[in-house]
Design a protein around this motif. Structure first.
Motif, PDB file in Angstrom:
ATOM      1  N   LEU A  62       0.831  -1.209   0.000  1.00 45.21           N
ATOM      2  CA  LEU A  62       0.000   0.000   0.000  1.00 45.21           C
ATOM      3  C   LEU A  62       0.863   1.254   0.000  1.00 45.21           C
ATOM      4  O   LEU A  62       0.564   2.224  -0.712  1.00 45.21           O
ATOM      5  CB  LEU A  62      -0.919   0.021   1.221  1.00 45.21           C
ATOM      6  CG  LEU A  62      -2.144  -0.872   1.181  1.00 45.21           C
ATOM      7  CD1 LEU A  62      -2.753  -0.994   2.576  1.00 45.21           C
ATOM      8  CD2 LEU A  62      -3.168  -0.351   0.191  1.00 45.21           C
ATOM      9  N   ALA A  63       1.930   1.264   0.793  1.00 44.91           N
ATOM     10  CA  ALA A  63       2.812   2.434   0.870  1.00 44.91           C
ATOM     11  C   ALA A  63       3.415   2.754  -0.497  1.00 44.91           C
ATOM     12  O   ALA A  63       3.550   3.930  -0.865  1.00 44.91           O
ATOM     13  CB  ALA A  63       3.904   2.214   1.904  1.00 44.91           C
ATOM     14  N   ALA A  64       3.747   1.729  -1.268  1.00 44.64           N
ATOM     15  CA  ALA A  64       4.291   1.956  -2.612  1.00 44.64           C
ATOM     16  C   ALA A  64       3.283   2.684  -3.498  1.00 44.64           C
ATOM     17  O   ALA A  64       3.659   3.400  -4.423  1.00 44.64           O
ATOM     18  CB  ALA A  64       4.695   0.626  -3.248  1.00 44.64           C
ATOM     19  N   ALA A  70      -5.685   2.448   6.424  1.00 46.12           N
ATOM     20  CA  ALA A  70      -6.917   3.235   6.602  1.00 46.12           C
ATOM     21  C   ALA A  70      -7.632   3.493   5.280  1.00 46.12           C
ATOM     22  O   ALA A  70      -8.817   3.831   5.272  1.00 46.12           O
ATOM     23  CB  ALA A  70      -6.592   4.560   7.286  1.00 46.12           C
ATOM     24  N   ASP A  71      -6.944   3.318   4.158  1.00 48.91           N
ATOM     25  CA  ASP A  71      -7.538   3.541   2.834  1.00 48.91           C
ATOM     26  C   ASP A  71      -8.178   2.287   2.251  1.00 48.91           C
ATOM     27  O   ASP A  71      -8.780   2.324   1.183  1.00 48.91           O
ATOM     28  CB  ASP A  71      -6.468   4.069   1.865  1.00 48.91           C
ATOM     29  CG  ASP A  71      -5.853   5.366   2.347  1.00 48.91           C
ATOM     30  OD1 ASP A  71      -6.608   6.274   2.742  1.00 48.91           O
ATOM     31  OD2 ASP A  71      -4.609   5.472   2.344  1.00 48.91           O
ATOM     32  N   VAL A  72      -8.048   1.157   2.950  1.00 49.83           N
ATOM     33  CA  VAL A  72      -8.583  -0.118   2.459  1.00 49.83           C
ATOM     34  C   VAL A  72     -10.102  -0.120   2.582  1.00 49.83           C
ATOM     35  O   VAL A  72     -10.655   0.229   3.618  1.00 49.83           O
ATOM     36  CB  VAL A  72      -7.964  -1.296   3.237  1.00 49.83           C
ATOM     37  CG1 VAL A  72      -8.657  -2.608   2.882  1.00 49.83           C
ATOM     38  CG2 VAL A  72      -6.467  -1.379   2.961  1.00 49.83           C
ATOM     39  N   ILE A  73     -10.766  -0.508   1.488  1.00 48.31           N
ATOM     40  CA  ILE A  73     -12.229  -0.570   1.475  1.00 48.31           C
ATOM     41  C   ILE A  73     -12.758  -2.001   1.384  1.00 48.31           C
ATOM     42  O   ILE A  73     -13.936  -2.240   1.604  1.00 48.31           O
ATOM     43  CB  ILE A  73     -12.832   0.294   0.352  1.00 48.31           C
ATOM     44  CG1 ILE A  73     -12.357  -0.183  -1.022  1.00 48.31           C
ATOM     45  CG2 ILE A  73     -12.517   1.767   0.580  1.00 48.31           C
ATOM     46  CD1 ILE A  73     -13.095   0.441  -2.194  1.00 48.31           C
ATOM     47  N   PHE A 100     -15.401  -0.729   9.276  1.00 47.85           N
ATOM     48  CA  PHE A 100     -14.539  -1.757   8.715  1.00 47.85           C
ATOM     49  C   PHE A 100     -14.677  -1.832   7.197  1.00 47.85           C
ATOM     50  O   PHE A 100     -15.752  -1.548   6.649  1.00 47.85           O
ATOM     51  CB  PHE A 100     -14.898  -3.131   9.295  1.00 47.85           C
ATOM     52  CG  PHE A 100     -14.625  -3.255  10.760  1.00 47.85           C
ATOM     53  CD1 PHE A 100     -13.328  -3.370  11.229  1.00 47.85           C
ATOM     54  CD2 PHE A 100     -15.664  -3.257  11.669  1.00 47.85           C
ATOM     55  CE1 PHE A 100     -13.072  -3.487  12.585  1.00 47.85           C
ATOM     56  CE2 PHE A 100     -15.423  -3.376  13.029  1.00 47.85           C
ATOM     57  CZ  PHE A 100     -14.117  -3.489  13.491  1.00 47.85           C
ATOM     58  N   PRO A 101     -13.604  -2.274   6.518  1.00 46.39           N
ATOM     59  CA  PRO A 101     -13.740  -2.562   5.087  1.00 46.39           C
ATOM     60  C   PRO A 101     -14.728  -3.719   4.893  1.00 46.39           C
ATOM     61  O   PRO A 101     -14.934  -4.513   5.822  1.00 46.39           O
ATOM     62  CB  PRO A 101     -12.334  -3.018   4.675  1.00 46.39           C
ATOM     63  CG  PRO A 101     -11.419  -2.635   5.781  1.00 46.39           C
ATOM     64  CD  PRO A 101     -12.250  -2.533   7.019  1.00 46.39           C
ATOM     65  N   THR A 102     -15.309  -3.817   3.711  1.00 48.87           N
ATOM     66  CA  THR A 102     -16.071  -5.026   3.419  1.00 48.87           C
ATOM     67  C   THR A 102     -15.084  -6.188   3.459  1.00 48.87           C
ATOM     68  O   THR A 102     -13.879  -6.004   3.259  1.00 48.87           O
ATOM     69  CB  THR A 102     -16.771  -4.958   2.048  1.00 48.87           C
ATOM     70  OG1 THR A 102     -15.784  -4.848   1.026  1.00 48.87           O
ATOM     71  CG2 THR A 102     -17.744  -3.797   1.988  1.00 48.87           C
TER      72      THR A 102
END
Length: 129
Positions: A62-64, A70-73, A100-102
């Motif tokens: 994710l950082a890459a 926190a951006d995960v959906i 929470f994300p789905t």
């Protein structure tokens, strides 16, 4: 729509034919991340150890792409042993919070070398290119 395949030096690699992350517009798609080191070698451990290493690999990928957990959906989770599901739920709450994300969780689906794997979809924060 712009499509990119970002990588940082610490991004885990695989010898299998897939990209760890694909960014398509504002969406970030993370391939399944397991308990592997930076060279792509499986690191066997307890369920908790493999879970934490897998999530840390997701964090690196994710950082890459300019994102965080926190951006995960959405997540898709693969747990080899159904008996590990209660611990999985407990650990999951350490990394993801409300809302929470789905989520989808599948059990009895991994080879003996792995206890856990996760894939994710995220949305880039506003202002990120």
């Amino acid at each position: 729509m712009t499509v990119s395949y970002p990588r940082d030096p610490g991004t885990p690699v695989s010898h299998l034919p897939f990209s760890p992350v694909v960014v398509a517009g504002d969406f970030v798609f993370i391939s399944g991340q397991a308990s592997v080191d930076e060279a792509g070698q499986i690191v066997s451990d307890t369920f908790e150890g493999e879970f934490r290493r897998s999530i840390e690999n997701v964090r690196k990928v994710l950082a890459a792409a300019g994102c965080t957990l926190a951006d995960v959906i959405q997540t898709r989770n693969y747990v080899r042993e159904p008996a590990d599901v209660p611990l999985y739920n407990q650990l999951y709450r350490e990394y993801f919070s409300e809302p929470f994300p789905t989520r989808t969780t599948i059990t009895n689906c991994l080879p003996p070398a792995l206890k856990y794997e996760i894939e994710a979809v995220a949305v880039k924060p506003k202002g990120q290119d």
